[in-house]
Design a protein around this motif. Structure first.
Motif, PDB file in Angstrom:
ATOM      1  N   VAL A 182      23.805  48.839  51.932  1.00 53.19           N
ATOM      2  CA  VAL A 182      22.600  48.163  50.987  1.00 53.19           C
ATOM      3  C   VAL A 182      22.917  47.449  50.126  1.00 53.19           C
ATOM      4  O   VAL A 182      22.329  46.592  49.352  1.00 53.19           O
ATOM      5  N   ILE A 183      23.777  48.195  48.958  1.00 56.85           N
ATOM      6  CA  ILE A 183      24.190  47.591  47.771  1.00 56.85           C
ATOM      7  C   ILE A 183      24.752  46.280  47.777  1.00 56.85           C
ATOM      8  O   ILE A 183      24.345  45.095  47.272  1.00 56.85           O
ATOM      9  N   HIS A 184      25.713  46.071  48.950  1.00 59.32           N
ATOM     10  CA  HIS A 184      26.346  44.775  49.170  1.00 59.32           C
ATOM     11  C   HIS A 184      25.076  43.583  49.458  1.00 59.32           C
ATOM     12  O   HIS A 184      25.146  42.804  49.098  1.00 59.32           O
ATOM     13  N   GLY A 185      24.232  43.940  50.327  1.00 61.04           N
ATOM     14  CA  GLY A 185      23.284  43.282  50.812  1.00 61.04           C
ATOM     15  C   GLY A 185      22.070  42.768  49.676  1.00 61.04           C
ATOM     16  O   GLY A 185      22.152  41.537  49.484  1.00 61.04           O
ATOM     17  N   LEU A 186      21.968  43.640  48.722  1.00 62.61           N
ATOM     18  CA  LEU A 186      21.103  43.227  47.472  1.00 62.61           C
ATOM     19  C   LEU A 186      21.803  42.610  46.686  1.00 62.61           C
ATOM     20  O   LEU A 186      21.125  41.526  46.256  1.00 62.61           O
ATOM     21  N   LYS A 187      23.112  42.683  46.749  1.00 62.14           N
ATOM     22  CA  LYS A 187      24.010  41.614  45.598  1.00 62.14           C
ATOM     23  C   LYS A 187      24.029  40.381  46.340  1.00 62.14           C
ATOM     24  O   LYS A 187      23.807  39.237  45.856  1.00 62.14           O
ATOM     25  N   VAL A 188      24.360  40.286  47.475  1.00 59.81           N
ATOM     26  CA  VAL A 188      24.572  38.997  48.386  1.00 59.81           C
ATOM     27  C   VAL A 188      23.221  38.173  48.489  1.00 59.81           C
ATOM     28  O   VAL A 188      23.212  37.011  48.193  1.00 59.81           O
ATOM     29  N   PHE A 189      22.147  38.970  48.637  1.00 63.09           N
ATOM     30  CA  PHE A 189      20.822  38.163  48.834  1.00 63.09           C
ATOM     31  C   PHE A 189      20.145  37.971  47.566  1.00 63.09           C
ATOM     32  O   PHE A 189      18.834  37.847  47.822  1.00 63.09           O
ATOM     33  N   GLU A 190      20.818  38.533  46.681  1.00 64.27           N
ATOM     34  CA  GLU A 190      20.044  38.298  45.200  1.00 64.27           C
ATOM     35  C   GLU A 190      18.789  38.821  44.860  1.00 64.27           C
ATOM     36  O   GLU A 190      17.917  38.285  44.599  1.00 64.27           O
ATOM     37  N   VAL A 191      18.532  40.226  45.538  1.00 65.51           N
ATOM     38  CA  VAL A 191      17.094  40.933  45.573  1.00 65.51           C
ATOM     39  C   VAL A 191      17.011  41.277  43.782  1.00 65.51           C
ATOM     40  O   VAL A 191      15.690  40.735  43.691  1.00 65.51           O
ATOM     41  N   PHE A 192      17.884  41.517  43.057  1.00 62.16           N
ATOM     42  CA  PHE A 192      17.738  41.578  41.732  1.00 62.16           C
ATOM     43  C   PHE A 192      18.259  40.286  40.864  1.00 62.16           C
ATOM     44  O   PHE A 192      19.374  40.198  40.614  1.00 62.16           O
ATOM     45  N   PRO A 193      17.341  39.232  40.872  1.00 67.76           N
ATOM     46  CA  PRO A 193      17.960  37.927  40.217  1.00 67.76           C
ATOM     47  C   PRO A 193      18.368  38.171  38.772  1.00 67.76           C
ATOM     48  O   PRO A 193      19.229  37.357  38.324  1.00 67.76           O
ATOM     49  N   SER A 194      18.129  39.269  38.120  1.00 70.69           N
ATOM     50  CA  SER A 194      18.511  39.493  36.638  1.00 70.69           C
ATOM     51  C   SER A 194      20.146  39.615  36.770  1.00 70.69           C
ATOM     52  O   SER A 194      20.685  39.389  35.575  1.00 70.69           O
ATOM     53  N   PHE A 195      20.839  40.022  37.793  1.00 70.62           N
ATOM     54  CA  PHE A 195      21.925  39.969  38.020  1.00 70.62           C
ATOM     55  C   PHE A 195      22.656  38.847  39.059  1.00 70.62           C
ATOM     56  O   PHE A 195      23.677  39.323  39.574  1.00 70.62           O
ATOM     57  N   GLY A 196      21.789  38.216  39.383  1.00 71.44           N
ATOM     58  CA  GLY A 196      22.396  37.172  40.497  1.00 71.44           C
ATOM     59  C   GLY A 196      22.944  36.016  39.838  1.00 71.44           C
ATOM     60  O   GLY A 196      23.662  36.029  38.612  1.00 71.44           O
ATOM     61  N   LYS A 197      22.922  34.824  40.518  1.00 69.87           N
ATOM     62  CA  LYS A 197      23.762  33.756  40.026  1.00 69.87           C
ATOM     63  C   LYS A 197      23.113  33.082  38.706  1.00 69.87           C
ATOM     64  O   LYS A 197      23.807  32.806  38.059  1.00 69.87           O
ATOM     65  N   ASP A 198      21.776  33.117  38.736  1.00 69.20           N
ATOM     66  CA  ASP A 198      21.333  32.427  37.242  1.00 69.20           C
ATOM     67  C   ASP A 198      21.788  33.400  36.187  1.00 69.20           C
ATOM     68  O   ASP A 198      22.361  32.751  35.062  1.00 69.20           O
ATOM     69  N   TRP A 199      21.971  34.791  36.273  1.00 69.78           N
ATOM     70  CA  TRP A 199      22.364  35.376  35.318  1.00 69.78           C
ATOM     71  C   TRP A 199      23.971  35.124  34.896  1.00 69.78           C
ATOM     72  O   TRP A 199      24.106  34.968  33.928  1.00 69.78           O
ATOM     73  N   GLU A 200      24.542  34.966  36.065  1.00 70.14           N
ATOM     74  CA  GLU A 200      26.062  34.437  35.782  1.00 70.14           C
ATOM     75  C   GLU A 200      26.146  33.330  35.185  1.00 70.14           C
ATOM     76  O   GLU A 200      27.106  33.228  34.238  1.00 70.14           O
ATOM     77  N   GLU A 201      25.265  32.171  35.379  1.00 68.31           N
ATOM     78  CA  GLU A 201      25.386  31.102  34.830  1.00 68.31           C
ATOM     79  C   GLU A 201      25.105  31.101  33.518  1.00 68.31           C
ATOM     80  O   GLU A 201      25.697  30.429  32.597  1.00 68.31           O
ATOM     81  N   LYS A 202      23.882  31.771  33.139  1.00 65.10           N
ATOM     82  CA  LYS A 202      23.535  31.926  31.804  1.00 65.10           C
ATOM     83  C   LYS A 202      24.657  32.623  30.690  1.00 65.10           C
ATOM     84  O   LYS A 202      24.814  32.495  29.704  1.00 65.10           O
ATOM     85  N   LYS A 203      25.328  33.877  31.356  1.00 67.33           N
ATOM     86  CA  LYS A 203      26.271  34.301  30.959  1.00 67.33           C
ATOM     87  C   LYS A 203      27.586  33.546  30.583  1.00 67.33           C
ATOM     88  O   LYS A 203      28.161  33.518  29.479  1.00 67.33           O
ATOM     89  N   ILE A 204      27.898  32.561  31.454  1.00 70.96           N
ATOM     90  CA  ILE A 204      28.864  31.572  31.487  1.00 70.96           C
ATOM     91  C   ILE A 204      28.631  30.816  30.449  1.00 70.96           C
ATOM     92  O   ILE A 204      29.446  30.716  29.181  1.00 70.96           O
ATOM     93  N   LYS A 205      27.400  29.951  30.303  1.00 70.75           N
ATOM     94  CA  LYS A 205      27.176  29.094  29.092  1.00 70.75           C
ATOM     95  C   LYS A 205      27.176  29.842  27.795  1.00 70.75           C
ATOM     96  O   LYS A 205      27.518  29.292  26.935  1.00 70.75           O
ATOM     97  N   GLU A 206      26.468  31.060  27.888  1.00 68.44           N
ATOM     98  CA  GLU A 206      26.613  31.799  26.694  1.00 68.44           C
ATOM     99  C   GLU A 206      27.809  31.951  25.929  1.00 68.44           C
ATOM    100  O   GLU A 206      28.129  31.916  24.684  1.00 68.44           O
TER     101      GLU A 206
END
Length: 105
Positions: free
Chosen positions: A68-92
């Motif tokens: 379940v945790i793997h699925g939530l991560k892969v399908f970005e159910v919690f977008p605050s820790f998804g790809k957008d968060w990663e990109e914002k953190k990288i830019k920061e």
């Protein structure tokens, strides 16, 4: 904090990001398939060898939690820790590094 600029991806970058996403989805489905097959076997073994002592639900429950945790991560159910968060953190972090570099010049 500095101004965070939007990243512009060319077609090659978009392709690589999509390919990486597909690999993550494929990995999830592999995990899910293994989970189902192995747990069917474990249930059979448990019911055949010791039907009075049920233990199959322990691996079913804990591995299921992981799936379940793997699925939530892969399908970005919690977008605050998804790809957008990663990109914002990288830019920061890039902006912070740039500011630190400019501070000492």
């Amino acid at each position: 904090m500095g101004v965070i600029m939007e990243m512009n991806f060319n077609e090659d970058d978009k392709y690589l990001l999509a390919k990486k996403k597909v690999e993550k989805i494929k990995g999830f489905y592999g995990n899910l398939t293994s989970f189902i097959l192995v747990n069917i076997i474990l249930i059979f073994i448990n019911l055949y060898t010791s039907p009075n002592h049920l233990w199959f639900y322990w691996p079913l429950m804990w591995w299921g939690f992981g799936v379940v945790i793997h699925g939530l991560k892969v399908f970005e159910v919690f977008p605050s820790f998804g790809k957008d968060w990663e990109e914002k953190k990288i830019k920061e972090l890039m902006e912070k590094e740039k500011n630190n570099k400019n501070k000492w010049q």
